[in-house]
Write a protein that holds these residues in place. Structure first.
Motif, PDB file in Angstrom:
ATOM      1  N   GLU A 145       0.698  -5.323   9.334  1.00 37.37           N
ATOM      2  CA  GLU A 145       1.899  -4.521   9.597  1.00 37.37           C
ATOM      3  C   GLU A 145       1.620  -3.172  10.235  1.00 37.37           C
ATOM      4  N   VAL A 146       0.544  -2.494   9.811  1.00 42.78           N
ATOM      5  CA  VAL A 146       0.316  -1.128  10.294  1.00 42.78           C
ATOM      6  C   VAL A 146      -1.093  -0.900  10.848  1.00 42.78           C
ATOM      7  N   ALA A 147      -1.811  -2.003  11.153  1.00 44.89           N
ATOM      8  CA  ALA A 147      -3.106  -1.950  11.837  1.00 44.89           C
ATOM      9  C   ALA A 147      -4.151  -1.097  11.120  1.00 44.89           C
ATOM     10  N   LEU A 148      -4.129  -1.117   9.793  1.00 47.33           N
ATOM     11  CA  LEU A 148      -5.148  -0.395   9.027  1.00 47.33           C
ATOM     12  C   LEU A 148      -6.135  -1.406   8.454  1.00 47.33           C
ATOM     13  N   GLU A 149      -7.412  -1.145   8.673  1.00 47.14           N
ATOM     14  CA  GLU A 149      -8.473  -1.993   8.100  1.00 47.14           C
ATOM     15  C   GLU A 149      -8.893  -1.366   6.774  1.00 47.14           C
ATOM     16  N   LEU A 150      -8.520  -1.999   5.685  1.00 50.72           N
ATOM     17  CA  LEU A 150      -8.806  -1.472   4.351  1.00 50.72           C
ATOM     18  C   LEU A 150      -9.659  -2.473   3.579  1.00 50.72           C
ATOM     19  N   ASP A 151     -10.638  -1.964   2.850  1.00 49.62           N
ATOM     20  CA  ASP A 151     -11.456  -2.802   1.981  1.00 49.62           C
ATOM     21  C   ASP A 151     -10.690  -2.991   0.670  1.00 49.62           C
ATOM     22  N   ALA A 167      -3.890   3.582  -0.665  1.00 51.76           N
ATOM     23  CA  ALA A 167      -4.813   3.404   0.458  1.00 51.76           C
ATOM     24  C   ALA A 167      -5.369   4.768   0.830  1.00 51.76           C
ATOM     25  N   LYS A 168      -6.684   4.831   0.960  1.00 47.85           N
ATOM     26  CA  LYS A 168      -7.321   6.077   1.378  1.00 47.85           C
ATOM     27  C   LYS A 168      -8.041   5.816   2.691  1.00 47.85           C
ATOM     28  N   THR A 169      -7.507   6.374   3.761  1.00 45.72           N
ATOM     29  CA  THR A 169      -8.105   6.217   5.079  1.00 45.72           C
ATOM     30  C   THR A 169      -7.656   7.369   5.964  1.00 45.72           C
ATOM     31  N   ASP A 170      -8.524   7.754   6.890  1.00 45.51           N
ATOM     32  CA  ASP A 170      -8.154   8.778   7.870  1.00 45.51           C
ATOM     33  C   ASP A 170      -7.607   8.137   9.145  1.00 45.51           C
ATOM     34  N   ALA A 171      -7.662   6.800   9.203  1.00 44.76           N
ATOM     35  CA  ALA A 171      -7.171   6.093  10.388  1.00 44.76           C
ATOM     36  C   ALA A 171      -5.665   6.296  10.539  1.00 44.76           C
ATOM     37  N   SER A 172      -5.204   6.214  11.777  1.00 38.44           N
ATOM     38  CA  SER A 172      -3.773   6.369  12.047  1.00 38.44           C
ATOM     39  C   SER A 172      -3.088   5.012  12.034  1.00 38.44           C
ATOM     40  N   PRO A 173      -2.081   4.849  11.185  1.00 41.57           N
ATOM     41  CA  PRO A 173      -1.355   3.577  11.184  1.00 41.57           C
ATOM     42  C   PRO A 173      -0.566   3.410  12.480  1.00 41.57           C
ATOM     43  N   GLU A 174      -0.416   2.158  12.899  1.00 46.98           N
ATOM     44  CA  GLU A 174       0.357   1.835  14.096  1.00 46.98           C
ATOM     45  C   GLU A 174       1.255   0.648  13.779  1.00 46.98           C
ATOM     46  N   ILE A 219       0.840  -1.198   0.000  1.00 50.40           N
ATOM     47  CA  ILE A 219       0.000   0.000   0.000  1.00 50.40           C
ATOM     48  C   ILE A 219       0.874   1.246   0.000  1.00 50.40           C
ATOM     49  N   ALA A 220       0.341   2.277  -0.638  1.00 47.50           N
ATOM     50  CA  ALA A 220       0.938   3.613  -0.595  1.00 47.50           C
ATOM     51  C   ALA A 220      -0.072   4.505   0.118  1.00 47.50           C
ATOM     52  N   LEU A 221       0.228   4.835   1.372  1.00 52.86           N
ATOM     53  CA  LEU A 221      -0.598   5.761   2.136  1.00 52.86           C
ATOM     54  C   LEU A 221       0.120   7.097   2.098  1.00 52.86           C
ATOM     55  N   ILE A 222      -0.484   8.059   1.400  1.00 51.22           N
ATOM     56  CA  ILE A 222       0.167   9.353   1.166  1.00 51.22           C
ATOM     57  C   ILE A 222      -0.552  10.430   1.976  1.00 51.22           C
ATOM     58  N   ARG A 223       0.250  11.161   2.754  1.00 49.65           N
ATOM     59  CA  ARG A 223      -0.273  12.297   3.526  1.00 49.65           C
ATOM     60  C   ARG A 223       0.770  13.396   3.528  1.00 49.65           C
ATOM     61  N   ASP A 224       0.323  14.627   3.305  1.00 50.50           N
ATOM     62  CA  ASP A 224       1.215  15.798   3.362  1.00 50.50           C
ATOM     63  C   ASP A 224       2.462  15.609   2.501  1.00 50.50           C
ATOM     64  N   ARG A 225       2.272  15.063   1.294  1.00 50.77           N
ATOM     65  CA  ARG A 225       3.342  14.887   0.306  1.00 50.77           C
ATOM     66  C   ARG A 225       4.440  13.940   0.792  1.00 50.77           C
ATOM     67  N   ARG A 226       4.060  13.033   1.696  1.00 52.22           N
ATOM     68  CA  ARG A 226       4.954  11.977   2.189  1.00 52.22           C
ATOM     69  C   ARG A 226       4.206  10.655   2.087  1.00 52.22           C
ATOM     70  N   VAL A 227       4.949   9.560   1.977  1.00 54.94           N
ATOM     71  CA  VAL A 227       4.335   8.235   1.908  1.00 54.94           C
ATOM     72  C   VAL A 227       4.812   7.407   3.100  1.00 54.94           C
ATOM     73  N   LEU A 228       3.910   6.573   3.606  1.00 56.44           N
ATOM     74  CA  LEU A 228       4.222   5.727   4.753  1.00 56.44           C
ATOM     75  C   LEU A 228       5.133   4.581   4.336  1.00 56.44           C
ATOM     76  N   MET A 229       6.224   4.415   5.079  1.00 56.91           N
ATOM     77  CA  MET A 229       7.082   3.250   4.938  1.00 56.91           C
ATOM     78  C   MET A 229       7.363   2.733   6.343  1.00 56.91           C
ATOM     79  N   VAL A 230       7.877   1.509   6.419  1.00 54.78           N
ATOM     80  CA  VAL A 230       8.140   0.884   7.712  1.00 54.78           C
ATOM     81  C   VAL A 230       9.544   0.301   7.726  1.00 54.78           C
ATOM     82  N   THR A 231      10.050   0.064   8.916  1.00 55.40           N
ATOM     83  CA  THR A 231      11.286  -0.697   9.071  1.00 55.40           C
ATOM     84  C   THR A 231      10.967  -1.896   9.945  1.00 55.40           C
ATOM     85  N   ALA A 232      11.617  -3.015   9.629  1.00 54.44           N
ATOM     86  CA  ALA A 232      11.483  -4.208  10.463  1.00 54.44           C
ATOM     87  C   ALA A 232      12.287  -3.981  11.738  1.00 54.44           C
TER      88      ALA A 232
END
Length: 135
Positions: free
Chosen positions: A55-61, A91-98, A12-25
């Motif tokens: 990975e980021v606790a987002l419920e997406l359809d 991904a389009k959601t207002d939920a906060s990833p965790e 998924i590409a979750l984009i907010r404020d011209r940044r995209v969410l990435m994670v580290t293991a």
């Protein structure tokens, strides 16, 4: 040693404020897109939604995910010539990833972070920037 079959993954590409969410293991420095391997019988969108939940606790359809593009690149940490084929969905959601138990940390990144990404993640950043979506 053969390179092996291509790795089929979805992210998924979750984009907010011209940044995209990435994670580290945990205990690793490499930034990667939230995502993972597509399981047998699973569509790429279903895999992207499942991995987002794991990975980021987002419920997406899965039906709400728009496929942006597919990246084909050398698979990180795999023998030369083994490719990853990553289908990237917006991904389009207002939920906060965790961060989940399998994720060490969340990062909101721009192209300034490209050197911290494996080849596929770096290509995602370049394409999102070229499309005017991230800085």
């Amino acid at each position: 040693m053969t390179a092996g079959p291509d790795l089929l993954v979805a992210a998924i590409a979750l984009i907010r404020d011209r940044r995209v969410l990435m994670v580290t293991a945990r205990d690793r420095e490499v930034h990667y897109m939230p995502g993972g391997k597509i399981d047998p019988g699973e569509t790429p969108a279903e895999a992207a939604a499942r991995e987002a939940r794991e990975e980021v606790a987002l419920e997406l359809d899965p039906a709400s995910l728009d496929e942006l593009f597919e990246v084909v690149a050398q698979a990180h940490g795999e023998p030369d010539g083994r490719l990853v084929r990553m289908r990237v969905f917006e991904a389009k959601t207002d939920a906060s990833p965790e961060a989940s138990a399998e994720v060490g940390a969340l990062h909101w990144v721009t192209t300034a972070d490209v050197d911290r990404c494996p080849p596929a993640g770096a290509e995602v950043l370049r394409r999102l920037a070229a499309a005017g979506r991230i800085d």
